[in-house]
Motif scaffolding. Structure first.
Motif, PDB file in Angstrom:
ATOM      1  N   LEU A   1       3.966 -15.640  -1.014  1.00 44.13           N
ATOM      2  CA  LEU A   1       3.246 -14.464  -1.521  1.00 44.13           C
ATOM      3  C   LEU A   1       4.065 -13.206  -1.296  1.00 44.13           C
ATOM      4  O   LEU A   1       4.797 -13.115  -0.312  1.00 44.13           O
ATOM      5  CB  LEU A   1       1.915 -14.302  -0.777  1.00 44.13           C
ATOM      6  N   THR A   2       3.913 -12.237  -2.195  1.00 38.82           N
ATOM      7  CA  THR A   2       4.461 -10.910  -1.980  1.00 38.82           C
ATOM      8  C   THR A   2       3.313  -9.914  -2.070  1.00 38.82           C
ATOM      9  O   THR A   2       2.406 -10.057  -2.893  1.00 38.82           O
ATOM     10  CB  THR A   2       5.549 -10.554  -3.017  1.00 38.82           C
ATOM     11  N   ALA A   3       3.345  -8.902  -1.226  1.00 42.48           N
ATOM     12  CA  ALA A   3       2.192  -8.015  -1.067  1.00 42.48           C
ATOM     13  C   ALA A   3       2.199  -6.802  -1.997  1.00 42.48           C
ATOM     14  O   ALA A   3       1.137  -6.271  -2.308  1.00 42.48           O
ATOM     15  CB  ALA A   3       2.115  -7.536   0.374  1.00 42.48           C
ATOM     16  N   GLN A   4       3.344  -6.352  -2.451  1.00 42.91           N
ATOM     17  CA  GLN A   4       3.451  -5.091  -3.183  1.00 42.91           C
ATOM     18  C   GLN A   4       2.492  -4.983  -4.374  1.00 42.91           C
ATOM     19  O   GLN A   4       1.713  -4.038  -4.436  1.00 42.91           O
ATOM     20  CB  GLN A   4       4.909  -4.895  -3.637  1.00 42.91           C
ATOM     21  N   PRO A   5       2.477  -5.898  -5.332  1.00 48.00           N
ATOM     22  CA  PRO A   5       1.569  -5.735  -6.482  1.00 48.00           C
ATOM     23  C   PRO A   5       0.093  -5.804  -6.092  1.00 48.00           C
ATOM     24  O   PRO A   5      -0.730  -5.082  -6.658  1.00 48.00           O
ATOM     25  CB  PRO A   5       1.927  -6.897  -7.411  1.00 48.00           C
ATOM     26  N   MET A   6      -0.234  -6.637  -5.137  1.00 44.60           N
ATOM     27  CA  MET A   6      -1.621  -6.750  -4.698  1.00 44.60           C
ATOM     28  C   MET A   6      -2.068  -5.471  -4.001  1.00 44.60           C
ATOM     29  O   MET A   6      -3.206  -5.040  -4.159  1.00 44.60           O
ATOM     30  CB  MET A   6      -1.777  -7.953  -3.753  1.00 44.60           C
ATOM     31  N   GLU A   7      -1.147  -4.845  -3.281  1.00 48.20           N
ATOM     32  CA  GLU A   7      -1.458  -3.585  -2.616  1.00 48.20           C
ATOM     33  C   GLU A   7      -1.741  -2.488  -3.644  1.00 48.20           C
ATOM     34  O   GLU A   7      -2.677  -1.697  -3.477  1.00 48.20           O
ATOM     35  CB  GLU A   7      -0.281  -3.185  -1.715  1.00 48.20           C
ATOM     36  N   GLN A   8      -0.951  -2.431  -4.715  1.00 45.22           N
ATOM     37  CA  GLN A   8      -1.199  -1.460  -5.781  1.00 45.22           C
ATOM     38  C   GLN A   8      -2.562  -1.697  -6.427  1.00 45.22           C
ATOM     39  O   GLN A   8      -3.296  -0.747  -6.707  1.00 45.22           O
ATOM     40  CB  GLN A   8      -0.115  -1.547  -6.848  1.00 45.22           C
ATOM     41  N   ALA A   9      -2.903  -2.953  -6.667  1.00 45.13           N
ATOM     42  CA  ALA A   9      -4.199  -3.282  -7.273  1.00 45.13           C
ATOM     43  C   ALA A   9      -5.342  -2.865  -6.338  1.00 45.13           C
ATOM     44  O   ALA A   9      -6.359  -2.325  -6.792  1.00 45.13           O
ATOM     45  CB  ALA A   9      -4.277  -4.773  -7.589  1.00 45.13           C
ATOM     46  N   MET A  10      -5.183  -3.109  -5.055  1.00 47.12           N
ATOM     47  CA  MET A  10      -6.212  -2.726  -4.089  1.00 47.12           C
ATOM     48  C   MET A  10      -6.383  -1.210  -4.033  1.00 47.12           C
ATOM     49  O   MET A  10      -7.505  -0.710  -3.951  1.00 47.12           O
ATOM     50  CB  MET A  10      -5.890  -3.272  -2.694  1.00 47.12           C
ATOM     51  N   ASN A  11      -5.298  -0.469  -4.079  1.00 47.74           N
ATOM     52  CA  ASN A  11      -5.387   0.993  -4.086  1.00 47.74           C
ATOM     53  C   ASN A  11      -6.132   1.482  -5.321  1.00 47.74           C
ATOM     54  O   ASN A  11      -6.954   2.392  -5.242  1.00 47.74           O
ATOM     55  CB  ASN A  11      -3.995   1.624  -4.020  1.00 47.74           C
ATOM     56  N   TRP A  12      -5.858   0.877  -6.458  1.00 47.23           N
ATOM     57  CA  TRP A  12      -6.533   1.250  -7.704  1.00 47.23           C
ATOM     58  C   TRP A  12      -8.031   0.945  -7.603  1.00 47.23           C
ATOM     59  O   TRP A  12      -8.864   1.767  -7.966  1.00 47.23           O
ATOM     60  CB  TRP A  12      -5.903   0.498  -8.872  1.00 47.23           C
ATOM     61  N   LEU A  13      -8.367  -0.227  -7.099  1.00 45.54           N
ATOM     62  CA  LEU A  13      -9.769  -0.608  -6.945  1.00 45.54           C
ATOM     63  C   LEU A  13     -10.484   0.263  -5.908  1.00 45.54           C
ATOM     64  O   LEU A  13     -11.656   0.599  -6.087  1.00 45.54           O
ATOM     65  CB  LEU A  13      -9.879  -2.089  -6.544  1.00 45.54           C
ATOM     66  N   ASN A  14      -9.794   0.622  -4.838  1.00 42.20           N
ATOM     67  CA  ASN A  14     -10.406   1.443  -3.787  1.00 42.20           C
ATOM     68  C   ASN A  14     -10.799   2.822  -4.291  1.00 42.20           C
ATOM     69  O   ASN A  14     -11.793   3.385  -3.831  1.00 42.20           O
ATOM     70  CB  ASN A  14      -9.481   1.557  -2.574  1.00 42.20           C
ATOM     71  N   ARG A  15     -10.029   3.378  -5.232  1.00 44.25           N
ATOM     72  CA  ARG A  15     -10.411   4.674  -5.806  1.00 44.25           C
ATOM     73  C   ARG A  15     -11.770   4.576  -6.480  1.00 44.25           C
ATOM     74  O   ARG A  15     -12.612   5.451  -6.328  1.00 44.25           O
ATOM     75  CB  ARG A  15      -9.368   5.154  -6.809  1.00 44.25           C
ATOM     76  N   TYR A  16     -11.987   3.503  -7.217  1.00 40.53           N
ATOM     77  CA  TYR A  16     -13.261   3.343  -7.908  1.00 40.53           C
ATOM     78  C   TYR A  16     -14.378   2.936  -6.948  1.00 40.53           C
ATOM     79  O   TYR A  16     -15.525   3.319  -7.143  1.00 40.53           O
ATOM     80  CB  TYR A  16     -13.122   2.356  -9.073  1.00 40.53           C
TER      81      TYR A  16
END
Length: 160
Positions: A76-91
């Motif tokens: 697994l690599t964390a970078q893309p999942m971290e970006q997705a989580m940041n986007w979801l956290n805003r909403y």
């Protein structure tokens, strides 16, 4: 209209949209560094189908494949999942604030326990026979039965 396009985020959500790919990521989350054959073992699809899913996950940057001899392992690599989580956290923060305001409004508002105007009781008339049945029908139903027309098949003119 806001034009927000992030290809990495698009690829991440596209990769996560498939249940087989999510299951592959879950298996890698339990045990990192599994070989492709170990990853494919519990799935009822062919190895080439699993390889296509792994290609999508690799293109999205969610996994990295490493070849050692004849064995290809995945991590697994964390970078893309971290970006997705940041986007979801805003909403999530946006909706949390909205729900907090709604809860505060509902809690501050004093609600009456009884209706302010009494509802008049309907008379309970029990009669039998055809005359009483027609009286007990609602106006809309009795009125619609009176002026009802039969439909005609297509192409025919109604009789006058």
């Amino acid at each position: 209209m806001v034009k927000y396009r992030d290809k990495t985020l698009d690829r991440t959500f596209a990769a996560l949209s498939d249940p087989t790919r999510r299951a592959l990521l879950a298996r890698l989350g339990e045990r990192d560094g599994l070989s492709v054959s170990e990853l494919a073992a519990p799935f009822p699809v062919s190895l080439p189908a699993i390889m296509k899913h792994l290609d999508v996950l690799t293109d999205a940057g969610l996994i990295v494949r490493e070849k050692t001899g004849r064995t290809v392992s995945c991590r697994l690599t964390a970078q893309p999942m971290e970006q997705a989580m940041n986007w979801l956290n805003r909403y999530a923060q946006f909706w949390s604030e909205k729900f907090d305001r709604l809860a505060a409004f509902v809690e501050d508002k004093t609600w009456p326990t009884q209706p302010s105007t009494p509802i008049p009781a309907q008379p309970n008339v029990q009669a039998s026979g055809p005359a009483s049945r027609s009286r007990s029908r609602s106006r809309s139903r009795a009125g619609s039965a009176h002026g009802r027309r039969k439909s005609t098949p297509p192409g025919r003119k109604p009789r006058s």
